[in-house]
Design a protein around this motif. Structure first.
Motif, PDB file in Angstrom:
ATOM      1  N   PHE A 186       2.271   6.564  -6.893  1.00 18.43           N
ATOM      2  CA  PHE A 186       1.040   7.283  -7.108  1.00 18.43           C
ATOM      3  C   PHE A 186       1.384   8.796  -7.287  1.00 18.43           C
ATOM      4  O   PHE A 186       1.127   9.561  -8.220  1.00 18.43           O
ATOM      5  CB  PHE A 186      -0.024   6.995  -6.657  1.00 18.43           C
ATOM      6  CG  PHE A 186      -1.229   7.733  -7.142  1.00 18.43           C
ATOM      7  CD1 PHE A 186      -2.057   7.189  -8.168  1.00 18.43           C
ATOM      8  CD2 PHE A 186      -1.919   9.012  -6.293  1.00 18.43           C
ATOM      9  CE1 PHE A 186      -3.239   7.784  -8.832  1.00 18.43           C
ATOM     10  CE2 PHE A 186      -2.923   8.968  -6.675  1.00 18.43           C
ATOM     11  CZ  PHE A 186      -3.539   8.725  -7.921  1.00 18.43           C
ATOM     12  N   VAL A 187       1.985   9.274  -6.252  1.00 18.55           N
ATOM     13  CA  VAL A 187       2.525  10.723  -6.143  1.00 18.55           C
ATOM     14  C   VAL A 187       3.679  11.088  -6.726  1.00 18.55           C
ATOM     15  O   VAL A 187       4.435  10.307  -7.008  1.00 18.55           O
ATOM     16  CB  VAL A 187       2.383  11.120  -4.586  1.00 18.55           C
ATOM     17  CG1 VAL A 187       0.888  10.894  -3.920  1.00 18.55           C
ATOM     18  CG2 VAL A 187       3.392  10.473  -3.820  1.00 18.55           C
ATOM     19  N   PHE A 242      -4.291   5.843   8.563  1.00 14.71           N
ATOM     20  CA  PHE A 242      -5.328   5.994   9.784  1.00 14.71           C
ATOM     21  C   PHE A 242      -6.528   5.255   9.309  1.00 14.71           C
ATOM     22  O   PHE A 242      -7.414   4.375  10.524  1.00 14.71           O
ATOM     23  CB  PHE A 242      -5.847   7.328   9.826  1.00 14.71           C
ATOM     24  CG  PHE A 242      -5.069   8.231  10.864  1.00 14.71           C
ATOM     25  CD1 PHE A 242      -4.893   7.860  11.956  1.00 14.71           C
ATOM     26  CD2 PHE A 242      -4.198   9.369  10.197  1.00 14.71           C
ATOM     27  CE1 PHE A 242      -4.084   8.561  12.883  1.00 14.71           C
ATOM     28  CE2 PHE A 242      -3.414   9.713  11.057  1.00 14.71           C
ATOM     29  CZ  PHE A 242      -3.157   9.539  12.664  1.00 14.71           C
ATOM     30  N   LEU A 243      -7.260   5.042   8.041  1.00 10.39           N
ATOM     31  CA  LEU A 243      -8.354   4.310   7.814  1.00 10.39           C
ATOM     32  C   LEU A 243      -8.244   2.949   8.159  1.00 10.39           C
ATOM     33  O   LEU A 243      -9.053   2.193   8.621  1.00 10.39           O
ATOM     34  CB  LEU A 243      -8.618   4.461   6.347  1.00 10.39           C
ATOM     35  CG  LEU A 243      -9.854   3.793   5.856  1.00 10.39           C
ATOM     36  CD1 LEU A 243     -11.062   4.245   6.540  1.00 10.39           C
ATOM     37  CD2 LEU A 243      -9.831   3.878   4.243  1.00 10.39           C
ATOM     38  N   PHE A 244      -6.783   2.378   7.512  1.00  4.60           N
ATOM     39  CA  PHE A 244      -6.705   0.970   7.816  1.00  4.60           C
ATOM     40  C   PHE A 244      -5.896   0.602   9.125  1.00  4.60           C
ATOM     41  O   PHE A 244      -6.123  -0.733   9.756  1.00  4.60           O
ATOM     42  CB  PHE A 244      -5.768   0.326   6.628  1.00  4.60           C
ATOM     43  CG  PHE A 244      -6.430   0.223   5.351  1.00  4.60           C
ATOM     44  CD1 PHE A 244      -7.343  -0.630   5.136  1.00  4.60           C
ATOM     45  CD2 PHE A 244      -6.285   1.158   4.380  1.00  4.60           C
ATOM     46  CE1 PHE A 244      -8.150  -0.710   3.762  1.00  4.60           C
ATOM     47  CE2 PHE A 244      -7.008   1.121   3.033  1.00  4.60           C
ATOM     48  CZ  PHE A 244      -7.819   0.069   2.903  1.00  4.60           C
ATOM     49  N   GLY A 245      -5.231   1.462   9.632  1.00  3.21           N
ATOM     50  CA  GLY A 245      -4.453   0.966  10.860  1.00  3.21           C
ATOM     51  C   GLY A 245      -5.305   1.350  12.225  1.00  3.21           C
ATOM     52  O   GLY A 245      -4.966   0.630  13.398  1.00  3.21           O
ATOM     53  N   PHE A 246      -6.268   2.293  12.077  1.00  2.00           N
ATOM     54  CA  PHE A 246      -7.030   2.346  13.399  1.00  2.00           C
ATOM     55  C   PHE A 246      -8.347   2.065  13.475  1.00  2.00           C
ATOM     56  O   PHE A 246      -9.177   2.452  14.239  1.00  2.00           O
ATOM     57  CB  PHE A 246      -6.885   3.957  13.375  1.00  2.00           C
ATOM     58  CG  PHE A 246      -5.514   4.426  14.032  1.00  2.00           C
ATOM     59  CD1 PHE A 246      -5.208   4.224  15.314  1.00  2.00           C
ATOM     60  CD2 PHE A 246      -4.750   5.044  13.337  1.00  2.00           C
ATOM     61  CE1 PHE A 246      -3.749   4.436  15.653  1.00  2.00           C
ATOM     62  CE2 PHE A 246      -3.524   5.369  13.824  1.00  2.00           C
ATOM     63  CZ  PHE A 246      -3.094   5.028  14.713  1.00  2.00           C
ATOM     64  N   THR A 247      -8.602   0.868  12.509  1.00  2.66           N
ATOM     65  CA  THR A 247     -10.199   0.636  12.643  1.00  2.66           C
ATOM     66  C   THR A 247     -10.491  -0.190  13.710  1.00  2.66           C
ATOM     67  O   THR A 247     -11.806  -0.171  14.209  1.00  2.66           O
ATOM     68  CB  THR A 247     -10.307  -0.293  11.253  1.00  2.66           C
ATOM     69  OG1 THR A 247      -9.370  -1.241  11.288  1.00  2.66           O
ATOM     70  CG2 THR A 247     -10.396   0.294   9.928  1.00  2.66           C
ATOM     71  N   LEU A 262       0.924  -1.212   0.046  1.00  2.00           N
ATOM     72  CA  LEU A 262       0.103  -0.017   0.091  1.00  2.00           C
ATOM     73  C   LEU A 262       0.889   1.287   0.048  1.00  2.00           C
ATOM     74  O   LEU A 262       0.867   2.273  -0.807  1.00  2.00           O
ATOM     75  CB  LEU A 262      -0.936  -0.068   1.193  1.00  2.00           C
ATOM     76  CG  LEU A 262      -1.983   1.018   1.545  1.00  2.00           C
ATOM     77  CD1 LEU A 262      -3.105   0.701   0.125  1.00  2.00           C
ATOM     78  CD2 LEU A 262      -2.947   0.921   2.347  1.00  2.00           C
ATOM     79  N   GLY A 263       1.971   1.340   0.855  1.00  5.65           N
ATOM     80  CA  GLY A 263       2.891   2.548   0.692  1.00  5.65           C
ATOM     81  C   GLY A 263       3.687   2.638  -0.605  1.00  5.65           C
ATOM     82  O   GLY A 263       3.781   3.425  -0.946  1.00  5.65           O
ATOM     83  N   TYR A 276      -1.039  11.883   1.231  1.00  5.51           N
ATOM     84  CA  TYR A 276      -1.735  10.910   0.638  1.00  5.51           C
ATOM     85  C   TYR A 276      -2.006   9.665   1.690  1.00  5.51           C
ATOM     86  O   TYR A 276      -2.814   8.939   1.836  1.00  5.51           O
ATOM     87  CB  TYR A 276      -1.465  10.386  -0.709  1.00  5.51           C
ATOM     88  CG  TYR A 276      -2.038  11.408  -1.836  1.00  5.51           C
ATOM     89  CD1 TYR A 276      -1.521  12.420  -2.048  1.00  5.51           C
ATOM     90  CD2 TYR A 276      -3.050  11.032  -2.699  1.00  5.51           C
ATOM     91  CE1 TYR A 276      -1.872  13.577  -3.017  1.00  5.51           C
ATOM     92  CE2 TYR A 276      -3.452  11.693  -3.549  1.00  5.51           C
ATOM     93  CZ  TYR A 276      -2.868  13.109  -3.871  1.00  5.51           C
ATOM     94  OH  TYR A 276      -3.061  13.750  -4.840  1.00  5.51           O
ATOM     95  N   LEU A 277      -0.580   9.239   2.242  1.00  2.00           N
ATOM     96  CA  LEU A 277      -0.696   8.096   3.028  1.00  2.00           C
ATOM     97  C   LEU A 277      -1.275   8.340   4.288  1.00  2.00           C
ATOM     98  O   LEU A 277      -1.829   7.210   4.856  1.00  2.00           O
ATOM     99  CB  LEU A 277       1.188   7.813   3.343  1.00  2.00           C
ATOM    100  CG  LEU A 277       1.253   6.339   3.459  1.00  2.00           C
ATOM    101  CD1 LEU A 277       0.611   5.340   2.601  1.00  2.00           C
ATOM    102  CD2 LEU A 277       2.589   6.168   3.514  1.00  2.00           C
TER     103      LEU A 277
END
Length: 105
Positions: A21-22, A37-42, A14-15, A31-32
């Motif tokens: 991409f950027v 936060f979305l995937f790591g802190f669910t 993902l990284g 962007y990261l």
């Protein structure tokens, strides 16, 4: 152990995909961070005291980190399969970004 390796490679690809991409390092951070936060802190969403039947909780329970927590609690192999699907998705994302970067040259 298999789940942790899959999760490691999921975040790695993902990284890599976002990095390809950027255009600059500053943009990569911008962007990261929301993605991580979305995937790591669910798992932290459970501490918001939401009702159990909420759609948001059902969706976030399918993310990789809660699946590994569920696998540790129940010992279910289905969770490893779901994390593997997320891993394949991150590999495809990194590959698509790599091919896009290669064509830009």
């Amino acid at each position: 152990m298999i789940g942790l390796l899959l999760l490691f490679f999921f975040f790695l690809f993902l990284g890599i995909g976002v990095g390809l991409f950027v255009k600059t390092v500053g943009m990569m951070t911008a962007y990261l961070m929301p993605i991580l936060f979305l995937f790591g802190f669910t798992p932290m969403i459970e501490f918001l005291n939401l009702e159990q039947g909420r759609v948001m909780l059902k969706i976030t329970n399918m993310f990789p980190v809660p699946q590994l927590i569920q696998m540790a609690d129940t010992g279910s192999w289905t969770s490893i399969g779901i994390v593997f699907i997320w891993f394949i998705g991150s590999v495809l994302f990194a590959y698509i970004c790599f091919m896009r970067t290669r064509k830009d040259v």
